[in-house]
Motif scaffolding. Sequence first.
Motif, PDB file in Angstrom:
ATOM      1  N   LYS A  74      -9.433 -34.964  78.903  1.00  0.00           N
ATOM      2  CA  LYS A  74     -10.474 -35.972  78.655  1.00  0.00           C
ATOM      3  C   LYS A  74     -11.378 -36.211  79.861  1.00  0.00           C
ATOM      4  CE  LYS A  74      -9.493 -40.007  76.963  1.00  0.00           C
ATOM      5  NZ  LYS A  74     -10.351 -40.398  75.849  1.00  0.00           N
ATOM      6  N   SER A 165      -8.013 -42.262  72.929  1.00  0.00           N
ATOM      7  CA  SER A 165      -8.923 -41.644  71.965  1.00  0.00           C
ATOM      8  C   SER A 165      -9.199 -40.187  72.355  1.00  0.00           C
ATOM      9  CB  SER A 165     -10.224 -42.437  71.913  1.00  0.00           C
ATOM     10  OG  SER A 165     -10.710 -42.649  73.221  1.00  0.00           O
ATOM     11  N   ASN A 167     -11.516 -38.033  72.913  1.00  0.00           N
ATOM     12  CA  ASN A 167     -12.899 -37.737  73.301  1.00  0.00           C
ATOM     13  C   ASN A 167     -12.973 -37.574  74.821  1.00  0.00           C
ATOM     14  OD1 ASN A 167     -12.422 -40.817  72.923  1.00  0.00           O
ATOM     15  ND2 ASN A 167     -13.958 -40.648  74.549  1.00  0.00           N
ATOM     16  N   SER A 173     -15.629 -43.138  70.726  1.00  0.00           N
ATOM     17  CA  SER A 173     -14.369 -42.597  70.214  1.00  0.00           C
ATOM     18  C   SER A 173     -14.594 -41.887  68.883  1.00  0.00           C
ATOM     19  CB  SER A 173     -13.363 -43.730  70.025  1.00  0.00           C
ATOM     20  OG  SER A 173     -13.185 -44.414  71.243  1.00  0.00           O
ATOM     21  N   GLU A 202     -10.749 -49.269  68.352  1.00  0.00           N
ATOM     22  CA  GLU A 202      -9.414 -49.195  68.926  1.00  0.00           C
ATOM     23  C   GLU A 202      -8.599 -50.461  68.648  1.00  0.00           C
ATOM     24  OE1 GLU A 202     -12.245 -48.734  70.414  1.00  0.00           O
ATOM     25  OE2 GLU A 202     -12.293 -46.727  71.290  1.00  0.00           O
TER      26      GLU A 202
HETATM   27 MG    MG Z   1     -10.875 -44.366  74.527  1.00  0.00          MG
END
Ligand code: MG
Length: 401
Positions: A74, A165, A167, A173, A202
Motif C-alpha cells: 500500500k 483498505s 488501496n 478506499s 470504514e
Molecule cells: Mg484506508
Amino acid sequence: MAAATQVLACDSASIVFSSDDQVAISSPETLAALHAAAACLKDLLPVAFPTETVYGLGAIALNATAASKIFSTKGRPADNPLIVHVSSRRMLQTLLPQNYALSPSYELLIEHFWPGPLTLLFPCDHCLIPDIITAGQPTVAIRMPSHPVARALISVTDAPLAAPSANSSGKPSPTRAEHVVNDLNGKITIILDGGPCEVGLESTVVDGLHEDGNIRILRPGGITVEDIKRVLVNGFSDADTPIPQILVHRRDFSDDALEQAPTTPGMKYRHYSPSVPVTLMRMSNAPPGIEPLSPSAFLEDLKLSIPHSPDTLRVGLLMPSDSILMKSLISDTTIQWHEFPFGLVSEPAIIARRLFDGLLTLEREGVDVILVEEVSEENEGLAIMNRVKKAAGSSQWITIP
Ligand code: MG
Ligand code: AMP
C-alpha cells in the motif's frame, strides 16, 4: 511482487455461519476461491477481499513478515496501526490478555454490532501481537466483519487477519473489486470479488478503555453515534452505574496526545484523495470573515483556478439528486458536467455507500475537478463528512439561490 492478479468470484449467498460461528460453504467455486486465498495468506502474501465496509488487503495478523507486506504493497506509513479482523468470539478471546474481562459497555456493543462495522480498542498482549500491527500503541484495534466472504476467509484460514483498505495509501478506499484491480493489479496475487460493499465507508473506531467508563469515538464510520447511544441507553437503563457518555473526537473532546499521534485516523496523512482536486461545497455556518459566493461566482472562480483544456472544464458532481444547489450549477452549459448518482438528501446511508465509488469513478472519467456537496453531520452524515473533509483540498461556502 506477483506477476498477474487473479480475480476470483465468490457467492456470498452460498456462505452460512451457524450460531456457534462454524462456516458452511455450498458453492464449490466459492470454496475453491477461499481455499486459494487462504493458501496465499499462509504463504505470507496479502490477499484483497470484500468486507461490508470497503475492500480490505488482508495478511496473517500474528506474523510480522506477512503484516509488513501490507505496508509495502500500500505504501502505508509504518506508524499507522492496523485493525485485526476475527471471525468468532473464540478467536477474539485468543487475542486478549489472560486476565482481561470485557466491560459491560463492550459486552453490549459486541452483542449488538458484531459482526459488523464497529472496531473496538483492547489492551494489547505484546507477546502475541507484533508491534507492526499496533505501531507500538498499548492497545490493539479488533473487529468482526459481517461480510460472509470476509468472515469465511478468516475462518477458513483459521487465523486473525490484519486488513486496512485495499488501496494505495492516501487514495479513496475501494468499494468494488474493479477499484482494487485498477489500483493494485500486478502487486497482489488474489482479489476475491464479492460484489459492491454495502456500507461503503470504514468501520467506526471506539475506545472504551478509559477509567471514566466513557465511550470515545476516534473515527466515525459504519455504525452511527446515534446507534451506539441507543444501545448504551437501553442497556444501562436498569444498571446501578451511570450511562456512559459518548464523546466524538474533535466534536466533543480533543486530546493533545491524540492529535499528535498517527493513530488518530487520517490526522497525520493525506487520506481518501483522488488524483484530481476535490472541493467541498458548503451551505451552512460560514465561519466569520468568509463571504459565501453565489453559484455563478463560484463557477467563474473554478474556471480560473482549475487547469483545464481551453475549450471545456469537466466537472464531476457528487450531490444528492434532490439538492437545491444542483439546478443552479448545471444551468451553466459552458461546463461539461459529470453527475454520479448519489442518493437523496434524506438517504445518508446510500450517500455513504456511493461516496468512494463516486470519487474513483469520476477520477477515471477524467474530470478536471470533483465537487462534493456537504451533508448534515447526523447519522451516516458524520462519517461522510469526516471522509469528505479529508478528501477535499478546499472548501467553498455558497449561498443557496
Ligand atoms: Mg484506508
Ligand atoms: P484503516 O486505515 O481503515 O485500516 O484503519 C486503521 C485505523 O484504525 C488507523 O488509522 C487508526 O486510526 C485506527 N487504529 C488502529 N489501531 C489503533 C490503536 N491501537 N489505537 C487507536 N487507533 C487505532
